[in-house]
Design a protein around this motif. Structure first.
Motif, short mmCIF file in Angstrom:
data_model
loop_
_atom_site.label_atom_id
_atom_site.label_comp_id
_atom_site.label_asym_id
_atom_site.label_seq_id
_atom_site.Cartn_x
_atom_site.Cartn_y
_atom_site.Cartn_z
N SER A 158 -9.31 19.52 -1.07
CA SER A 158 -9.08 19.75 -2.49
C SER A 158 -8.12 18.71 -3.05
N LEU A 159 -7.04 18.44 -2.32
CA LEU A 159 -6.06 17.44 -2.75
C LEU A 159 -6.71 16.06 -2.89
N VAL A 160 -7.50 15.70 -1.90
CA VAL A 160 -8.11 14.36 -1.88
C VAL A 160 -9.22 14.25 -2.92
N GLY A 161 -9.90 15.36 -3.17
CA GLY A 161 -11.01 15.30 -4.13
C GLY A 161 -12.35 15.16 -3.45
N ALA A 162 -12.41 15.57 -2.17
CA ALA A 162 -13.67 15.57 -1.42
C ALA A 162 -14.24 16.99 -1.43
N PRO A 163 -15.54 17.14 -1.33
CA PRO A 163 -16.16 18.46 -1.44
C PRO A 163 -15.76 19.41 -0.31
N GLU A 189 -21.13 7.93 -6.58
CA GLU A 189 -21.32 9.08 -7.45
C GLU A 189 -20.02 9.44 -8.16
N LYS A 190 -18.92 9.42 -7.41
CA LYS A 190 -17.61 9.75 -7.98
C LYS A 190 -17.24 8.76 -9.08
N ARG A 191 -17.52 7.50 -8.84
CA ARG A 191 -17.18 6.48 -9.83
C ARG A 191 -18.02 6.64 -11.10
N ARG A 192 -19.30 6.99 -10.92
CA ARG A 192 -20.18 7.17 -12.09
C ARG A 192 -19.73 8.33 -12.96
N ASN A 193 -19.18 9.38 -12.33
CA ASN A 193 -18.82 10.59 -13.06
C ASN A 193 -17.32 10.81 -13.13
N LEU A 194 -16.56 9.73 -13.05
CA LEU A 194 -15.10 9.86 -13.01
C LEU A 194 -14.57 10.44 -14.32
N ASP A 195 -13.88 11.56 -14.17
CA ASP A 195 -13.30 12.26 -15.32
C ASP A 195 -11.85 11.79 -15.47
N ASP A 196 -11.49 11.39 -16.69
CA ASP A 196 -10.13 10.89 -16.91
C ASP A 196 -9.07 11.93 -16.57
N SER A 197 -9.44 13.20 -16.65
CA SER A 197 -8.45 14.25 -16.37
C SER A 197 -8.35 14.58 -14.88
N ALA A 198 -9.24 14.05 -14.08
CA ALA A 198 -9.21 14.34 -12.64
C ALA A 198 -7.92 13.82 -12.02
N ASP A 199 -7.27 14.66 -11.22
CA ASP A 199 -5.96 14.29 -10.67
C ASP A 199 -5.95 14.33 -9.15
N ASP A 200 -7.10 14.20 -8.52
CA ASP A 200 -7.14 14.17 -7.06
C ASP A 200 -6.87 12.75 -6.58
N TRP A 230 0.82 -1.22 0.00
CA TRP A 230 0.00 0.00 0.00
C TRP A 230 0.85 1.25 0.00
N ARG A 231 1.98 1.23 0.68
CA ARG A 231 2.86 2.42 0.67
C ARG A 231 3.40 2.67 -0.73
N ARG A 232 3.71 1.61 -1.47
CA ARG A 232 4.19 1.81 -2.86
C ARG A 232 3.14 2.53 -3.70
N LEU A 233 1.86 2.26 -3.40
CA LEU A 233 0.80 2.94 -4.14
C LEU A 233 0.60 4.37 -3.65
N LEU A 234 0.60 4.57 -2.34
CA LEU A 234 0.22 5.86 -1.77
C LEU A 234 1.37 6.86 -1.68
N ASP A 235 2.59 6.38 -1.45
CA ASP A 235 3.71 7.31 -1.26
C ASP A 235 3.86 8.30 -2.42
N PRO A 236 3.81 7.86 -3.69
CA PRO A 236 3.97 8.85 -4.77
C PRO A 236 2.91 9.94 -4.77
N MET A 237 1.72 9.63 -4.28
CA MET A 237 0.64 10.63 -4.25
C MET A 237 0.93 11.73 -3.23
N PHE A 238 1.82 11.45 -2.25
CA PHE A 238 2.14 12.43 -1.21
C PHE A 238 3.64 12.75 -1.19
#
Length: 395
Positions: A144-149, A195-206, A90-98
């Motif tokens: 904003s970083l996470v992509g939550a309202p 809802e997020k999965r239904r409207n997932l935008d390919d350009s979203a980077d959160d 999990w750290r290999r996945l998450l570390d680059p995001m932070f």
């Protein structure tokens, strides 16, 4: 494990002794000087830097959730409560995001938000700094970083306070109140992720969008693991930077001569932040669970199966390790601290925390460098996370 036997550092030992002190550092330092280790309420407490470092780095030590969920959620929070190969996965996945490079892209946004908040405080001649700066700056940036309202900030803060600062005088009361807060968040994210999965935008980077597109072990991340990640991110991201910021702006407010040094010489700021992080230690302690005996030398052996309360705050002012630990020295030759823990479970968000604190202080020094603080009105809470919850200032 039997939860009735679980040690909760919030209601026991040193946490209660220092819970409202403005300067707990002297108590922590004295403890580290005189008591290397002691058993209190079913847990082994460690206070010295090198002992804790050895435990943190030992391959047979589990992290904070090593014996099951402990933050009002039955699942194991990822990556805090995951150990061994799964933790590394999990750290290999998450570390680059932070990572620092990813966080650097946020600086302009954080700086703009900080300026807006501080200009309002300056134009008003002052304000209560905790609620008007230390809470909104990191929390809005994080959502904003996470992509939550961001407009749901109030809901997330209520959840965070319910999990990190739950009401209750006993472990049972605290667990019940944490579970109540946790349940509300699970209900929220159940709908939000659909809802997020239904409207997932390919350009979203959160972060959430990236997690929804990610794979682990060759498969998309399932809903259960997504929730376990977001549960942790929400309370960690919304609380600890606010706490750190409140501690540093208060210390600089009560030490105006030292603040002036940094205003006049901004090149010292990064090192000063590390020194202040060491001294203030916003997260006082963390639990560790050894699965094998660990020999710390001179007859001190941590036994397999023990609950270990590692006091980062004491280690950071341990006079057997640090030179003159109760002095805040911006020119200290070597600053070693455990403010973000250490070892495999070192804080995932440390780079974001450093960025937010640095930008916050840079903008404060630019816009309100000579703020005056009402020392008598300061309110300290050192139990779960050291925070100054009332910081009235005038500009």
């Amino acid at each position: 494990m039997d939860l009735s036997l679980r040690f909760d550092p919030r209601i026991s030992g040193l946490s209660q002794q220092v819970k409202t002190l403005a300067e707990p550092q002297a108590v922590y330092s004295e403890k580290a000087r005189n008591v290397r280790a002691e058993h209190i309420d079913g847990a082994l407490h460690l206070y010295r830097y090198e002992d804790i470092l050895t435990v943190n780095r030992h391959p047979s030590v589990l992290g904070n959730g090593g014996r099951g969920g402990s933050f009002g959620h039955e699942g194991r929070l990822i990556p805090l409560e995951i150990d061994g190969p799964d933790h590394m996965k999990w750290r290999r996945l998450l570390d680059p995001m932070f990572a620092p490079r990813a966080m650097a892209h946020l600086e302009t946004q954080i700086r703009g938000l900080a300026r807006g908040l501080l200009e309002a405080i300056r134009d008003g001649g002052g304000a209560e700094l905790y609620g008007n700066f230390c809470v909104p700056l990191p929390c809005q940036s994080f959502l904003s970083l996470v992509g939550a309202p961001v407009e749901d900030l109030g809901f997330f803060l209520e959840f965070k306070d319910g999990v990190i600062h739950p009401k209750g005088e006993t472990t049972e009361e605290i667990d019940a109140n944490m579970a109540l807060a946790g349940g509300k968040l699970l209900e929220y994210f159940d709908e939000f992720l659909k809802e997020k999965r239904r409207n997932l935008d390919d350009s979203a980077d959160d972060v959430i969008a990236n997690l929804l597109r990610s794979e682990v072990d060759g498969r998309p991340i399932d809903e259960f693991d997504l929730i376990n990640i977001l549960f942790l991110l929400m309370f960690a991201g919304l609380d600890t930077v606010t706490a750190s910021m409140s501690c540093l702006v208060t210390w600089l407010g009560t030490n105006p001569d030292r603040r002036r040094q940094l205003v006049d010489d901004p090149g010292k700021l990064r090192k000063a932040i590390e020194e202040l992080m060491r001294y203030e230690s916003p997260v006082p302690s963390g639990m560790r669970y050894p699965e094998a005996d660990i020999d710390l030398g001179d007859g001190l052996i941590v036994r397999a199966g023990e609950q270990v309360n590692a006091f980062w705050a004491a280690a950071n002012v341990d006079p057997t390790f640090h030179v003159d630990p109760l002095s805040v020295d911006f020119d200290r030759k070597k600053i070693s601290h455990m403010t973000f823990a250490s070892g495999l479970h070192r804080c995932l968000g440390s780079h974001l925390a450093r960025l937010e604190v640095r930008v916050a202080l840079e903008e404060m020094f630019r816009l309100i460098p000579d703020y005056e603080i009402d020392i008598d009105a300061l309110v300290y809470d050192n139990v779960a996370v050291r925070t100054v919850t009332n910081i009235p200032i005038s500009t």
